[in-house]
Design an enzyme around this catalytic site. Structure first.
Site, mmCIF file in Angstrom:
data_model
loop_
_atom_site.group_PDB
_atom_site.id
_atom_site.type_symbol
_atom_site.label_atom_id
_atom_site.label_comp_id
_atom_site.label_asym_id
_atom_site.label_seq_id
_atom_site.Cartn_x
_atom_site.Cartn_y
_atom_site.Cartn_z
ATOM 1 N N ARG A 99 -9.476 -9.466 -0.481
ATOM 2 C CA ARG A 99 -9.967 -8.199 0.104
ATOM 3 C C ARG A 99 -11.311 -8.525 0.750
ATOM 4 O O ARG A 99 -12.257 -8.928 0.068
ATOM 5 C CB ARG A 99 -10.119 -7.137 -0.977
ATOM 6 N N HIS A 126 -4.156 -2.913 6.080
ATOM 7 C CA HIS A 126 -3.907 -2.789 4.635
ATOM 8 C C HIS A 126 -2.385 -2.844 4.445
ATOM 9 O O HIS A 126 -1.746 -1.837 4.117
ATOM 10 C CB HIS A 126 -4.497 -1.475 4.130
ATOM 11 N N GLN A 129 -0.553 -1.604 1.206
ATOM 12 C CA GLN A 129 -0.573 -0.148 1.096
ATOM 13 C C GLN A 129 0.552 0.469 1.925
ATOM 14 O O GLN A 129 1.303 1.322 1.447
ATOM 15 C CB GLN A 129 -1.941 0.380 1.590
ATOM 16 N N ASP A 221 -6.628 9.613 5.245
ATOM 17 C CA ASP A 221 -7.422 8.619 4.520
ATOM 18 C C ASP A 221 -8.882 9.040 4.654
ATOM 19 O O ASP A 221 -9.225 9.937 5.445
ATOM 20 C CB ASP A 221 -7.175 7.221 5.127
ATOM 21 N N CYS A 261 -3.836 7.172 0.620
ATOM 22 C CA CYS A 261 -3.848 5.875 -0.077
ATOM 23 C C CYS A 261 -4.762 5.888 -1.296
ATOM 24 O O CYS A 261 -4.624 5.040 -2.166
ATOM 25 C CB CYS A 261 -4.265 4.773 0.898
ATOM 26 N N ARG A 289 2.443 0.572 -5.362
ATOM 27 C CA ARG A 289 1.714 -0.656 -5.026
ATOM 28 C C ARG A 289 2.191 -1.796 -5.933
ATOM 29 O O ARG A 289 2.410 -2.919 -5.492
ATOM 30 C CB ARG A 289 0.198 -0.448 -5.213
HETATM 31 N N1 CP Z 1 -5.570 2.285 -1.992
HETATM 32 C C1 CP Z 1 -6.314 1.249 -2.397
HETATM 33 O O1 CP Z 1 -6.232 0.132 -1.848
HETATM 34 O O2 CP Z 1 -7.118 1.524 -3.446
HETATM 35 P P1 CP Z 1 -8.263 0.565 -4.037
HETATM 36 O O3 CP Z 1 -9.339 0.467 -2.971
HETATM 37 O O4 CP Z 1 -8.752 1.245 -5.282
HETATM 38 O O5 CP Z 1 -7.684 -0.778 -4.310
HETATM 39 N N1 NVA Z 2 -9.734 2.946 4.828
HETATM 40 C C1 NVA Z 2 -10.174 2.767 3.466
HETATM 41 C C2 NVA Z 2 -9.016 2.446 2.584
HETATM 42 C C3 NVA Z 2 -9.355 2.293 1.127
HETATM 43 C C4 NVA Z 2 -8.162 1.918 0.290
HETATM 44 C C5 NVA Z 2 -11.226 1.680 3.402
HETATM 45 O O1 NVA Z 2 -11.065 0.649 4.068
HETATM 46 O O2 NVA Z 2 -12.227 1.860 2.691
#
Ligand code: CP
Ligand code: NVA
Length: 305
Positions: A99, A126, A129, A221, A261, A289
């Site tokens: 990440r 993502h 997701q 989101d 999400c 997930r």
């Molecule tokens: N939706 C999602 O990726 O959640 P987190 O940021 O908690 O991993």
């Molecule tokens: N768009 C958001 C998604 C979090 C799961 C971010 O990148 O923070």
């Protein structure tokens, strides 16, 4: 050759369809212990609840072992250059789940790693997701082809993966975003070219009511993604007319489901009554997930015959 999952388009339409099939089998308790003794590094530059927990459990349930590496410990690109981190981890583990802030970091990791790299969220996409979300849509709507998915809000990482996967799997995708926050042209072109082959459509508007009209799924989101915190005040103002509330949901199909999400900001991009309401499937998304990522790990780490 090693396989990576950096973008949701990487498995191709057939591979993505197979992933969802396999995730369903895994959800029903099938295909256990496919990855005995395999090790997976979770290399995270940003916070996480769902992604971290679901990947850790996915690997454990498949018989493998996970190591969580926090930003403070590794200092990706700061304490140590990205190529060196990639080469060191490749000597220890079978897969890197990363990440990152910048998608370029992920591409660099994948380029220098001799093991598979999976995108656990970057500023660009993502994919895990979106795959979990499509499994959720399939469960609630009984199909994907022809489903009308309306996304209301920022043309961000989540929106990009959803648009591309819609194009791949024949979902009609419409997105309403404020001026300056639309999906980028390259993504729209790619999603439309995939949609042309799958027989679906990708449409953009500035009007949330237009996007949501008759939709089977309404998705939103956060207005401020991780890494954009300094823009939060401006974004709150710009996105205010894009809140998903009961009035907006009433424009969708009577059986429409609400998706997010998570994490959600109650009272900002979605009102609590919608998030907690009967049409909300946000916790199914969170659960899925786990199942989808088990399928992703198996598809990536188990060589085809
Ligand atoms: N939706 C999602 O990726 O959640 P987190 O940021 O908690 O991993
Ligand atoms: N768009 C958001 C998604 C979090 C799961 C971010 O990148 O923070």
């Amino acid at each position: 050759m090693k396989k990576d999952l950096l973008s949701v388009v990487d498995p191709g339409p057939t591979g993505a369809g197979e992933l969802l099939e396999q995730a369903l089998v895994m959800k029903q308790g099938g295909l256990r212990c496919l990855l005995p003794w395999r090790s997976v590094a979770l290399l995270f530059e940003k916070p996480s609840l769902r992604t971290r927990v679901s990947f850790d459990l996915a690997v454990t349930q498949l018989g493998g072992h996970c190591l969580y590496l926090s930003p403070q410990e590794v200092g990706l690109g700061q304490r140590e250059p990205v190529p060196d981190v990639a080469r060191v981890l490749s000597r220890y583990v079978d897969c890197i789940v990363a990440r990152v802030f910048s998608h370029d970091t992920l591409v660099e990791l994948a380029h220098h790693a001799s093991v598979s790299v999976i995108n656990a969220l970057s500023d660009h996409e993502h994919p895990c997701q979106a795959l979990a979300d499509f499994l959720t849509i399939r469960e609630h709507k009984g199909r994907l082809r022809g489903v009308r998915l309306a996304y209301v809000g920022d043309g961000n990482n989540v929106a990009r993966s959803l648009a591309l996967l819609s194009g791949m799997l024949g979902v009609d995708f419409s997105i309403a975003s404020p001026d300056g926050y639309s999906l980028d042209d390259v993504t729209v072109r790619e999603a439309r070219s995939l949609a042309a082959a799958a027989g679906s459509s990708i449409s953009l508007t500035r009007d949330p009511h237009e996007a949501v009209k008759g939709a089977d799924v309404v998705y939103t989101d956060t207005w401020t993604s991780m890494g954009q915190e300094k823009e939060a005040a401006v974004r709150r103002e710009v996105f205010a007319p894009f809140q998903v509330n009961a009035a907006l949901m009433s424009r969708a199909d009577a059986d429409a489901v609400f998706m997010h999400c998570l994490p959600a900001h109650h009272g900002e991009e979605v009102t609590s009554d919608v998030l907690n309401g009967a049409s909300s499937v946000v916790f199914d998304q969170a659960e899925n997930r786990l199942h989808v990522q088990k399928a992703v790990l198996a598809q990536i780490l188990i060589p085809a015959d």
